[in-house]
Design a protein around this motif. Structure first.
Motif, PDB file in Angstrom:
ATOM      1  N   PHE A  20     -18.961   2.955   1.570  1.00  0.00           N
ATOM      2  CA  PHE A  20     -18.199   1.927   2.282  1.00  0.00           C
ATOM      3  C   PHE A  20     -17.394   1.086   1.300  1.00  0.00           C
ATOM      4  N   VAL A  21     -18.064   0.671   0.199  1.00  0.00           N
ATOM      5  CA  VAL A  21     -17.379  -0.134  -0.813  1.00  0.00           C
ATOM      6  C   VAL A  21     -16.217   0.648  -1.415  1.00  0.00           C
ATOM      7  N   TRP A  22     -16.456   1.951  -1.710  1.00  0.00           N
ATOM      8  CA  TRP A  22     -15.401   2.775  -2.292  1.00  0.00           C
ATOM      9  C   TRP A  22     -14.214   2.891  -1.341  1.00  0.00           C
ATOM     10  N   MET A  23     -14.518   3.123  -0.058  1.00  0.00           N
ATOM     11  CA  MET A  23     -13.443   3.242   0.935  1.00  0.00           C
ATOM     12  C   MET A  23     -12.690   1.932   1.087  1.00  0.00           C
ATOM     13  N   PHE A  24     -13.415   0.830   1.045  1.00  0.00           N
ATOM     14  CA  PHE A  24     -12.782  -0.485   1.174  1.00  0.00           C
ATOM     15  C   PHE A  24     -11.845  -0.749  -0.004  1.00  0.00           C
ATOM     16  N   LEU A  25     -12.353  -0.468  -1.216  1.00  0.00           N
ATOM     17  CA  LEU A  25     -11.534  -0.681  -2.411  1.00  0.00           C
ATOM     18  C   LEU A  25     -10.322   0.249  -2.415  1.00  0.00           C
ATOM     19  N   TYR A  26     -10.529   1.499  -1.930  1.00  0.00           N
ATOM     20  CA  TYR A  26      -9.420   2.440  -1.868  1.00  0.00           C
ATOM     21  C   TYR A  26      -8.349   1.957  -0.890  1.00  0.00           C
ATOM     22  N   SER A  27      -8.817   1.428   0.252  1.00  0.00           N
ATOM     23  CA  SER A  27      -7.864   0.951   1.256  1.00  0.00           C
ATOM     24  C   SER A  27      -7.042  -0.206   0.714  1.00  0.00           C
ATOM     25  N   LEU A  28      -7.709  -1.060  -0.101  1.00  0.00           N
ATOM     26  CA  LEU A  28      -6.974  -2.177  -0.694  1.00  0.00           C
ATOM     27  C   LEU A  28      -5.943  -1.674  -1.690  1.00  0.00           C
ATOM     28  N   SER A  29      -6.322  -0.679  -2.487  1.00  0.00           N
ATOM     29  CA  SER A  29      -5.411  -0.159  -3.505  1.00  0.00           C
ATOM     30  C   SER A  29      -4.242   0.578  -2.876  1.00  0.00           C
ATOM     31  N   ASP A  30      -4.414   1.058  -1.649  1.00  0.00           N
ATOM     32  CA  ASP A  30      -3.354   1.797  -0.962  1.00  0.00           C
ATOM     33  C   ASP A  30      -2.381   0.868  -0.251  1.00  0.00           C
ATOM     34  N   GLN A  31      -2.704  -0.407  -0.140  1.00  0.00           N
ATOM     35  CA  GLN A  31      -1.879  -1.359   0.590  1.00  0.00           C
ATOM     36  C   GLN A  31      -1.024  -2.197  -0.363  1.00  0.00           C
ATOM     37  N   VAL A  32       0.183  -2.518   0.105  1.00  0.00           N
ATOM     38  CA  VAL A  32       1.075  -3.392  -0.654  1.00  0.00           C
ATOM     39  C   VAL A  32       1.537  -4.514   0.269  1.00  0.00           C
ATOM     40  N   SER A  33       1.367  -5.742  -0.169  1.00  0.00           N
ATOM     41  CA  SER A  33       1.840  -6.903   0.580  1.00  0.00           C
ATOM     42  C   SER A  33       3.245  -7.238   0.111  1.00  0.00           C
ATOM     43  N   ILE A  34       4.191  -7.097   1.021  1.00  0.00           N
ATOM     44  CA  ILE A  34       5.597  -7.323   0.664  1.00  0.00           C
ATOM     45  C   ILE A  34       6.376  -7.761   1.894  1.00  0.00           C
ATOM     46  N   GLY A  35       7.272  -8.701   1.707  1.00  0.00           N
ATOM     47  CA  GLY A  35       8.092  -9.167   2.827  1.00  0.00           C
ATOM     48  C   GLY A  35       7.297  -9.808   3.945  1.00  0.00           C
ATOM     49  N   GLY A  36       6.139 -10.389   3.602  1.00  0.00           N
ATOM     50  CA  GLY A  36       5.324 -11.058   4.603  1.00  0.00           C
ATOM     51  C   GLY A  36       4.434 -10.148   5.406  1.00  0.00           C
ATOM     52  N   GLU A  37       4.406  -8.846   5.061  1.00  0.00           N
ATOM     53  CA  GLU A  37       3.573  -7.884   5.775  1.00  0.00           C
ATOM     54  C   GLU A  37       2.815  -7.019   4.771  1.00  0.00           C
ATOM     55  N   SER A  38       1.809  -6.290   5.268  1.00  0.00           N
ATOM     56  CA  SER A  38       1.060  -5.363   4.432  1.00  0.00           C
ATOM     57  C   SER A  38       1.341  -3.943   4.896  1.00  0.00           C
ATOM     58  N   TYR A  39       1.684  -3.071   3.945  1.00  0.00           N
ATOM     59  CA  TYR A  39       2.045  -1.696   4.281  1.00  0.00           C
ATOM     60  C   TYR A  39       1.277  -0.722   3.389  1.00  0.00           C
ATOM     61  N   SER A  40       1.050   0.466   3.911  1.00  0.00           N
ATOM     62  CA  SER A  40       0.491   1.537   3.101  1.00  0.00           C
ATOM     63  C   SER A  40       1.562   2.036   2.134  1.00  0.00           C
ATOM     64  N   LYS A  41       1.145   2.401   0.925  1.00  0.00           N
ATOM     65  CA  LYS A  41       2.081   2.964  -0.043  1.00  0.00           C
ATOM     66  C   LYS A  41       2.703   4.267   0.462  1.00  0.00           C
ATOM     67  N   LYS A  42       2.051   4.875   1.449  1.00  0.00           N
ATOM     68  CA  LYS A  42       2.542   6.137   1.989  1.00  0.00           C
ATOM     69  C   LYS A  42       3.576   5.940   3.100  1.00  0.00           C
ATOM     70  N   SER A  43       3.925   4.685   3.378  1.00  0.00           N
ATOM     71  CA  SER A  43       4.880   4.398   4.454  1.00  0.00           C
ATOM     72  C   SER A  43       6.209   5.107   4.202  1.00  0.00           C
ATOM     73  N   THR A  44       6.779   5.634   5.276  1.00  0.00           N
ATOM     74  CA  THR A  44       8.091   6.269   5.178  1.00  0.00           C
ATOM     75  C   THR A  44       9.189   5.351   5.702  1.00  0.00           C
ATOM     76  N   TRP A  45       8.782   4.203   6.247  1.00  0.00           N
ATOM     77  CA  TRP A  45       9.739   3.280   6.869  1.00  0.00           C
ATOM     78  C   TRP A  45       9.401   1.846   6.482  1.00  0.00           C
ATOM     79  N   LEU A  46      10.405   1.065   6.060  1.00  0.00           N
ATOM     80  CA  LEU A  46      10.196  -0.337   5.731  1.00  0.00           C
ATOM     81  C   LEU A  46      11.357  -1.174   6.251  1.00  0.00           C
ATOM     82  N   ASN A  47      11.034  -2.365   6.736  1.00  0.00           N
ATOM     83  CA  ASN A  47      12.044  -3.355   7.139  1.00  0.00           C
ATOM     84  C   ASN A  47      11.622  -4.673   6.512  1.00  0.00           C
TER      85      ASN A  47
END
Length: 242
Positions: A20-47
Motif C-alpha cells: 500500500f505504501v509503495w503504491m501510494f508513493l508511486y501514485s504521488l511520483s506519477d502526479q504533477v501539480s501544475i496550473g492549479g490542478e494535479s495530473y498524471s505524467k501520462k496525460s495526453t491532454w492539458l489545459n
C-alpha cells in the motif's frame, strides 16, 4: 501452532502495508501539480495557465506523452524552454506575446494544428510542419514568413490584424471592424488550399487569385461583394459563405 499462524498473519499484514505504501508513493511520483490542478505524467491532454503560481516549464516538460496542449499567458522565454513533446499533435496558445521562440515549434514533427487566440505574434522566426494554422483576435506582424511552411494546407484568420494588409478600424460602442485592404501578401502561399477569412471585410482579392493551390475560400456573408465572388469562382475557387 497458534504462534505460527499469528506470525504468518503478521507477515501478510506487513506485506500488504508495504504494498500500500509503495503504491501510494508511486501514485504521488506519477502526479504533477501544475496550473492549479494535479495530473498524471501520462496525460495526453492539458489545459493550463502559465499565470498560476505553481506553473513552471520544468513541470510542464514532465508530460512526455502530451498530444494536445492548451496554454495561456506564455512568453518567448517559456516557449523556448519547452521540452521533448514528440507526440504533440495540437497546440492552442491564448493571451500570449511571442516572437523569436516560435522557431521552437519546428522541433515537434507531429504537430499538425496550431491555434493562436487573442495574442500578439511576430512571425519572423515561425517555423513548423503544421498543416493548419488559426489566428483568432490576434495582431500579427511579418506574416510573409509563413510562406516557408510548405506543409500548410489550411489557414484561418478571424477578427485578426495582419501587418498593414488587414487593418482594424475602431468604431463606436467598442466595436472593431477588420478590413483586408491588400491581399497581396497571400501570393506565394502555394501549398494552401483552404483559406478562411471570418469577420473580415474583403476589399482586395488580387493575392488570392495568385495562390496556386487555393480551392476554397470561406468568408462572412456580408463581408464580400458579388463581384469578388464571381471573380473567384471564375478562377476555379469555391466560395463558402459563413
Amino acid at each position: 501452532m497458534k504462534a505460527k499462524v499469528k506470525k504468518a498473519v503478521s507477515m501478510v499484514l506487513i506485506a500488504a502495508a508495504a504494498a500500500f505504501v509503495w503504491m501510494f508513493l508511486y501514485s504521488l511520483s506519477d502526479q504533477v501539480s501544475i496550473g492549479g490542478e494535479s495530473y498524471s505524467k501520462k496525460s495526453t491532454w492539458l489545459n493550463i495557465d502559465a499565470n498560476e503560481e505553481d506553473f513552471s516549464v520544468k513541470k510542464l516538460n514532465k508530460f512526455k506523452k502530451l498530444e494536445h496542449l492548451t496554454i495561456d499567458h506564455i512568453n518567448d522565454e517559456m516557449l523556448g524552454e519547452f521540452g521533448d513533446f514528440d507526440k504533440l499533435k495540437e497546440l492552442y496558445i491564448y493571451y500570449s506575446k511571442l516572437s523569436e521562440s516560435l522557431s521552437k515549434l519546428e522541433e515537434y514533427p507531429k504537430l499538425g494544428v496550431i491555434v493562436f487566440h487573442r495574442s500578439t505574434v511576430d512571425l519572423k522566426k515561425f517555423s513548423s510542419t503544421a498543416e493548419y494554422l488559426y489566428f483568432d483576435e490576434c495582431k500579427l506582424t511579418n506574416v510573409s514568413a509563413l510562406k516557408e511552411c510548405s506543409s500548410l494546407i489550411s489557414m484561418e484568420f478571424e477578427s485578426t490584424a495582419v501587418d498593414e494588409y488587414i487593418v482594424p478600424i475602431e468604431e463606436g460602442d467598442n466595436e472593431t471592424r477588420y478590413v483586408m485592404k491588400d491581399s497581396s501578401f497571400f501570393e506565394g502561399f502555394n501549398s494552401v488550399s483552404i483559406l478562411d477569412l471570418e469577420n473580415i471585410e474583403i476589399e482586395d482579392i488580387s493575392g488570392l487569385l495568385k495562390m496556386e493551390k487555393l480551392k476554397v475560400v470561406k468568408v462572412s456573408e456580408d463581408k464580400i461583394s458579388a463581384e469578388f465572388i464571381t471573380q473567384l469562382k471564375e478562377n476555379g475557387i469555391e466560395i463558402k459563405l459563413l
